[in-house]
Design a protein around this motif. Structure first.
Motif, PDB file in Angstrom:
ATOM      1  N   ILE A  83       0.833  -1.198   0.000  1.00 31.04           N
ATOM      2  CA  ILE A  83       0.000   0.000   0.000  1.00 31.04           C
ATOM      3  C   ILE A  83       0.874   1.258   0.000  1.00 31.04           C
ATOM      4  CG2 ILE A  83      -1.682   1.339   1.337  1.00 31.04           C
ATOM      5  CD1 ILE A  83      -2.787  -1.364   2.358  1.00 31.04           C
ATOM      6  N   LYS A  84       1.860   1.286   0.888  1.00 28.09           N
ATOM      7  CA  LYS A  84       2.739   2.449   0.972  1.00 28.09           C
ATOM      8  C   LYS A  84       3.527   2.647  -0.321  1.00 28.09           C
ATOM      9  CE  LYS A  84       3.544   2.458   6.000  1.00 28.09           C
ATOM     10  NZ  LYS A  84       4.575   2.278   7.058  1.00 28.09           N
ATOM     11  N   ALA A  85       4.032   1.543  -0.883  1.00 32.77           N
ATOM     12  CA  ALA A  85       4.849   1.634  -2.096  1.00 32.77           C
ATOM     13  C   ALA A  85       4.031   2.124  -3.281  1.00 32.77           C
ATOM     14  CB  ALA A  85       5.468   0.272  -2.409  1.00 32.77           C
ATOM     15  N   VAL A  86       2.824   1.600  -3.433  1.00 35.87           N
ATOM     16  CA  VAL A  86       1.974   2.016  -4.553  1.00 35.87           C
ATOM     17  C   VAL A  86       1.618   3.492  -4.437  1.00 35.87           C
ATOM     18  CG1 VAL A  86      -0.307   1.754  -5.596  1.00 35.87           C
ATOM     19  CG2 VAL A  86       1.037  -0.277  -5.038  1.00 35.87           C
ATOM     20  N   ILE A  87       1.240   3.922  -3.240  1.00 37.48           N
ATOM     21  CA  ILE A  87       0.879   5.331  -3.035  1.00 37.48           C
ATOM     22  C   ILE A  87       2.081   6.240  -3.277  1.00 37.48           C
ATOM     23  CG2 ILE A  87       0.163   7.039  -1.312  1.00 37.48           C
ATOM     24  CD1 ILE A  87      -1.583   4.864  -0.056  1.00 37.48           C
ATOM     25  N   ALA A  88       3.240   5.855  -2.732  1.00 35.57           N
ATOM     26  CA  ALA A  88       4.442   6.672  -2.902  1.00 35.57           C
ATOM     27  C   ALA A  88       4.848   6.776  -4.369  1.00 35.57           C
ATOM     28  CB  ALA A  88       5.589   6.091  -2.080  1.00 35.57           C
ATOM     29  N   LEU A  89       4.858   5.642  -5.059  1.00 34.88           N
ATOM     30  CA  LEU A  89       5.208   5.647  -6.480  1.00 34.88           C
ATOM     31  C   LEU A  89       4.229   6.488  -7.292  1.00 34.88           C
ATOM     32  CD1 LEU A  89       6.256   1.944  -7.146  1.00 34.88           C
ATOM     33  CD2 LEU A  89       7.711   3.956  -7.422  1.00 34.88           C
ATOM     34  N   TYR A  90       2.954   6.323  -6.985  1.00 36.40           N
ATOM     35  CA  TYR A  90       1.942   7.081  -7.732  1.00 36.40           C
ATOM     36  C   TYR A  90       2.139   8.587  -7.544  1.00 36.40           C
ATOM     37  CZ  TYR A  90      -2.371   9.083  -9.386  1.00 36.40           C
ATOM     38  OH  TYR A  90      -3.272   9.863 -10.055  1.00 36.40           O
ATOM     39  N   LEU A  91       2.342   9.019  -6.313  1.00 39.87           N
ATOM     40  CA  LEU A  91       2.498  10.448  -6.035  1.00 39.87           C
ATOM     41  C   LEU A  91       3.759  11.004  -6.688  1.00 39.87           C
ATOM     42  CD1 LEU A  91       1.408  10.631  -2.284  1.00 39.87           C
ATOM     43  CD2 LEU A  91       0.106  11.361  -4.298  1.00 39.87           C
ATOM     44  N   ILE A  92       4.858  10.243  -6.633  1.00 39.98           N
ATOM     45  CA  ILE A  92       6.090  10.683  -7.290  1.00 39.98           C
ATOM     46  C   ILE A  92       5.872  10.846  -8.788  1.00 39.98           C
ATOM     47  CG2 ILE A  92       8.438   9.983  -7.928  1.00 39.98           C
ATOM     48  CD1 ILE A  92       8.582   8.595  -5.162  1.00 39.98           C
ATOM     49  N   CYS A  93       5.224   9.855  -9.406  1.00 35.49           N
ATOM     50  CA  CYS A  93       4.980   9.897 -10.857  1.00 35.49           C
ATOM     51  C   CYS A  93       3.990  10.995 -11.224  1.00 35.49           C
ATOM     52  CB  CYS A  93       4.476   8.547 -11.343  1.00 35.49           C
ATOM     53  SG  CYS A  93       5.710   7.236 -11.282  1.00 35.49           S
ATOM     54  N   ALA A  94       2.929  11.148 -10.429  1.00 36.76           N
ATOM     55  CA  ALA A  94       1.895  12.130 -10.740  1.00 36.76           C
ATOM     56  C   ALA A  94       2.431  13.555 -10.627  1.00 36.76           C
ATOM     57  CB  ALA A  94       0.697  11.944  -9.812  1.00 36.76           C
ATOM     58  N   PHE A  95       3.087  13.870  -9.497  1.00 39.99           N
ATOM     59  CA  PHE A  95       3.603  15.228  -9.305  1.00 39.99           C
ATOM     60  C   PHE A  95       4.793  15.503 -10.214  1.00 39.99           C
ATOM     61  CE2 PHE A  95       1.236  14.839  -5.294  1.00 39.99           C
ATOM     62  CZ  PHE A  95       0.553  16.057  -5.305  1.00 39.99           C
ATOM     63  N   GLY A  96       5.661  14.514 -10.378  1.00 40.12           N
ATOM     64  CA  GLY A  96       6.791  14.692 -11.279  1.00 40.12           C
ATOM     65  C   GLY A  96       6.351  14.903 -12.714  1.00 40.12           C
ATOM     66  N   SER A  97       5.377  14.124 -13.146  1.00 38.54           N
ATOM     67  CA  SER A  97       4.858  14.256 -14.513  1.00 38.54           C
ATOM     68  C   SER A  97       4.163  15.598 -14.716  1.00 38.54           C
ATOM     69  CB  SER A  97       3.889  13.111 -14.817  1.00 38.54           C
ATOM     70  OG  SER A  97       4.551  11.868 -14.761  1.00 38.54           O
ATOM     71  N   SER A  98       3.417  16.043 -13.709  1.00 38.33           N
ATOM     72  CA  SER A  98       2.737  17.337 -13.798  1.00 38.33           C
ATOM     73  C   SER A  98       3.743  18.468 -13.926  1.00 38.33           C
ATOM     74  CB  SER A  98       1.863  17.559 -12.561  1.00 38.33           C
ATOM     75  OG  SER A  98       0.855  16.584 -12.484  1.00 38.33           O
ATOM     76  N   PHE A  99       4.820  18.389 -13.146  1.00 36.98           N
ATOM     77  CA  PHE A  99       5.865  19.418 -13.224  1.00 36.98           C
ATOM     78  C   PHE A  99       6.528  19.414 -14.599  1.00 36.98           C
ATOM     79  CE2 PHE A  99      10.377  20.575 -12.735  1.00 36.98           C
ATOM     80  CZ  PHE A  99      10.230  21.897 -12.314  1.00 36.98           C
ATOM     81  N   LEU A 100       6.873  18.222 -15.092  1.00 35.26           N
ATOM     82  CA  LEU A 100       7.497  18.129 -16.408  1.00 35.26           C
ATOM     83  C   LEU A 100       6.561  18.622 -17.503  1.00 35.26           C
ATOM     84  CD1 LEU A 100       9.289  14.659 -16.142  1.00 35.26           C
ATOM     85  CD2 LEU A 100      10.384  16.902 -16.306  1.00 35.26           C
ATOM     86  N   ASN A 101       5.277  18.277 -17.381  1.00 32.59           N
ATOM     87  CA  ASN A 101       4.301  18.718 -18.363  1.00 32.59           C
ATOM     88  C   ASN A 101       4.188  20.236 -18.376  1.00 32.59           C
ATOM     89  OD1 ASN A 101       2.120  18.123 -20.312  1.00 32.59           O
ATOM     90  ND2 ASN A 101       0.809  19.018 -18.750  1.00 32.59           N
ATOM     91  N   LEU A 102       4.236  20.855 -17.187  1.00 32.88           N
ATOM     92  CA  LEU A 102       4.180  22.314 -17.092  1.00 32.88           C
ATOM     93  C   LEU A 102       5.378  22.944 -17.786  1.00 32.88           C
ATOM     94  CD1 LEU A 102       2.953  24.921 -15.953  1.00 32.88           C
ATOM     95  CD2 LEU A 102       4.242  24.501 -13.843  1.00 32.88           C
TER      96      LEU A 102
END
Length: 233
Positions: A83-102
């Motif tokens: 649970i912790k790993a999936v949430i952590a990975l998702y948040l890293i990918c989501a926020f990182g991708s949003s920043f890169l997209n910006l």
């Protein structure tokens, strides 16, 4: 041929098959079905083609390499770790991708690709297709990119860093068929994050779950947000 040569050939085979599916599967399906339309049925067949690639690579590892498909045995973890790993990975990918997209939007002002726009229309309220597509992407791409390719690149070059960057680069290149810079840079970033996790924790199931969840959220955005606003995401 030595084992490293077989590994190299397997990596090349995997990349060529995936590239062929990305580039040529729709014309082939149009020819077979006689229906030249980008519709839900034809898109479903493209996902079946991806499962076929996974099956072929699995057979290659079994009969040509004479080795296990996953060179790194999956480690067992607790449910809480999952649970912790999936949430952590998702948040890293989501926020990182949003920043890169910006950043990409500010530098290039590129809009959404025509292919992604077509896909968003096919997925509209087709929840079974969305779920099957997300599961296919999560399972097939993780098994092939991380489970199969990454350890073999590491074995060939005797370097975990080459395995991580090499598998992430191939992951990004394969997404270039969507036609935008963002669809190369962001998958490369996500591929790097996933490859680092796989090297450290050696658990493909967590990556499959996270990949499915990431794609599911993205597809639901495609489903509910007006198409003219999609480039913002």
């Amino acid at each position: 041929m030595n084992l490293n040569g077989k590994y190299a050939l397997g990596i090349l085979l995997t990349f060529v098959l995936l590239a062929a599916v990305m580039l040529y599967v729709f014309p082939l399906i149009y020819f077979i079905t006689g229906i030249k339309a980008f519709n839900a049925a034809n898109f479903f067949y493209t996902r079946i083609a991806l499962w076929t690639v996974l099956g072929l690579v699995f057979l290659y590892s079994l009969f040509i390499e004479k080795n296990t498909f996953l060179l790194w045995k999956d480690k067992k973890y607790s449910t809480l770790f999952y649970i912790k790993a999936v949430i952590a990975l998702y948040l890293i990918c989501a926020f990182g991708s949003s920043f890169l997209n910006l950043i990409i939007q500010l530098l290039t002002r590129e809009g959404m690709s025509n292919k992604l726009a077509q896909i968003s229309l096919v997925f509209k309220n087709n929840y079974l297709l969305i779920i099957f597509t997300c599961f296919t992407a999560g399972a097939v791409e993780e098994f092939l990119m991380r489970g199969y390719i990454q350890p073999r690149i590491e074995k060939i070059y005797n370097s975990p860093y080459v395995g991580i960057i090499g598998s992430a680069a191939l992951f990004g290149i394969l997404h270039s068929t969507y036609g935008t810079i963002g669809q190369v840079v962001i998958p490369f970033f996500i591929g790097t994050v996933f490859a680092l996790f796989y090297k450290k924790y050696s658990n493909i199931k967590i990556l499959i779950i996270c990949h499915c969840m990431y794609d599911l959220v993205s597809m639901m955005i495609l489903n509910f947000i007006d198409i003219k606003h999609l480039s913002a995401f």
